[in-house]
Design an enzyme around this catalytic site. Sequence first.
Site, mmCIF file in Angstrom:
data_model
loop_
_atom_site.group_PDB
_atom_site.id
_atom_site.type_symbol
_atom_site.label_atom_id
_atom_site.label_comp_id
_atom_site.label_asym_id
_atom_site.label_seq_id
_atom_site.Cartn_x
_atom_site.Cartn_y
_atom_site.Cartn_z
ATOM 1 N N ARG A 195 0.811 -1.003 0.100
ATOM 2 C CA ARG A 195 -0.018 0.291 0.071
ATOM 3 C C ARG A 195 0.950 1.188 0.070
ATOM 4 N NH1 ARG A 195 -2.843 -4.047 2.136
ATOM 5 N NH2 ARG A 195 -0.735 -4.574 2.989
ATOM 6 N N THR A 196 1.831 1.134 0.734
ATOM 7 C CA THR A 196 2.274 2.328 1.204
ATOM 8 C C THR A 196 3.254 3.039 0.240
ATOM 9 O OG1 THR A 196 3.494 2.312 3.612
ATOM 10 C CG2 THR A 196 4.050 3.863 2.210
ATOM 11 N N LYS B 270 25.947 -4.198 -1.732
ATOM 12 C CA LYS B 270 27.582 -4.309 -1.581
ATOM 13 C C LYS B 270 28.009 -3.915 -0.831
ATOM 14 C CE LYS B 270 26.979 -3.346 -6.368
ATOM 15 N NZ LYS B 270 27.217 -2.217 -8.021
ATOM 16 N N ARG C 66 11.670 3.645 3.177
ATOM 17 C CA ARG C 66 10.633 2.314 4.193
ATOM 18 C C ARG C 66 12.051 1.402 4.776
ATOM 19 N NH1 ARG C 66 6.050 -1.420 4.370
ATOM 20 N NH2 ARG C 66 5.366 0.868 4.644
ATOM 21 N N HIS D 209 5.549 5.854 11.493
ATOM 22 C CA HIS D 209 4.921 5.460 10.329
ATOM 23 C C HIS D 209 4.419 6.793 9.679
ATOM 24 C CE1 HIS D 209 3.730 4.543 6.404
ATOM 25 N NE2 HIS D 209 2.992 2.848 6.494
HETATM 26 C C1 NCD Z 1 2.141 -1.084 7.790
HETATM 27 C C2 NCD Z 1 3.186 -1.043 7.993
HETATM 28 O O1 NCD Z 1 4.459 -1.266 7.172
HETATM 29 O O2 NCD Z 1 3.853 -0.818 9.454
HETATM 30 N N1 NCD Z 1 1.936 -1.481 6.640
HETATM 31 C C3 NCD Z 1 1.913 -0.182 6.020
HETATM 32 O O3 NCD Z 1 2.129 0.463 6.148
HETATM 33 N N2 NCD Z 1 0.106 -0.225 5.881
HETATM 34 C C4 NCD Z 1 1.375 -2.433 8.943
HETATM 35 C C5 NCD Z 1 1.981 -3.557 9.298
HETATM 36 O O4 NCD Z 1 2.945 -4.039 8.528
HETATM 37 O O5 NCD Z 1 1.671 -4.298 10.124
#
Ligand code: NCD
Length: 305
Positions: free
Chosen positions: A55-56, A84, A105, A133
């Site tokens: 999703r993100t 590397k 991320r 997040h």
């Molecule tokens: C979450 C995350 O990556 O922290 N997912 C997201 O971004 N919607 C939640 C999760 O992974 O549980």
Amino acid sequence: MFNQKFSNGIISAKQFSREDIDYILKKGKEMINIKNSNLLQGKILATLFFEPSTRTRLSFESAMYRLGGNVIGFHSSDVSSIKKGETIADTIRTVENYSDCIVMRHSLEGAATLAAKFAKIPIINAGSGSGEHPTQALLDLLTISEEIGPLDGLNIGLMGDLKYGRTVHSLSILLSNYNVNVYFISPVQLRMRNRDKDFLQQRQINYKEIINYRKILSILDVLYMTRIQKERFVDSEEYEKIKNYYHFMKEDLKETKDNFRLLHPLPRITEISPDVDNSEKAIYFKQTSYGIPMRKALLAELMID
Ligand code: NCD
């Protein structure tokens, strides 16, 4: 316009005052009605995902394309020079020459802070280990304000893995700007971290820690469920013991108020029974749709002078 404190980007929910949140919620609402535009034509977003994402990443990319911009990036550390042995700092000092904003991320809690230290362009924290997040929390607030109403006065339960879940950390920080009652529902081993509870305390926000969600289900306006974060457990046996701790079922909905809504950042594993999905009270898939307007609003703020 976002002020000076966002010039390094969006690293933590702590950067946001109530005024900032209300402003970006307003901008996010406006974006719901603007499907496509050329607001970010000629701009390039780099998406650096060292950890899995559906999703993100896709909503950031979709938001960028819908605003007329372009996207470059990678979706696994296996295909970048990190493999590397390159450091985050060196990766950032390179990618900033190729783009106008970086969404990152990473499994390290301090990764986004570190990246922002080295970057001359804005960094967006799209998940830093079990830390934060913030953009997920902003889209969660947009969901609540569109689907339920004003935040003040709501009884909000955050449930599941409150120790390792980065979405609930950022969400509880954002909620501390409002007059809400917060219920932290988790097994004892996965309680909210002291630093997050201290933050609420400093801001005089009422919160309670609870194990059995059924005890308070009838008073909740929002229940925000999360999965147990398998990848953060040091001991896999501990995860096995606790992975099925909660299982929200259709019968549970009978106990809830008419305007109760069930949220989840997803992915969902076993914590919500699939037969809950058809209820109008279960809005976690609708919630994913708010990722687009919120991320459009954030990208526009960060990339337009
Ligand atoms: C979450 C995350 O990556 O922290 N997912 C997201 O971004 N919607 C939640 C999760 O992974 O549980």
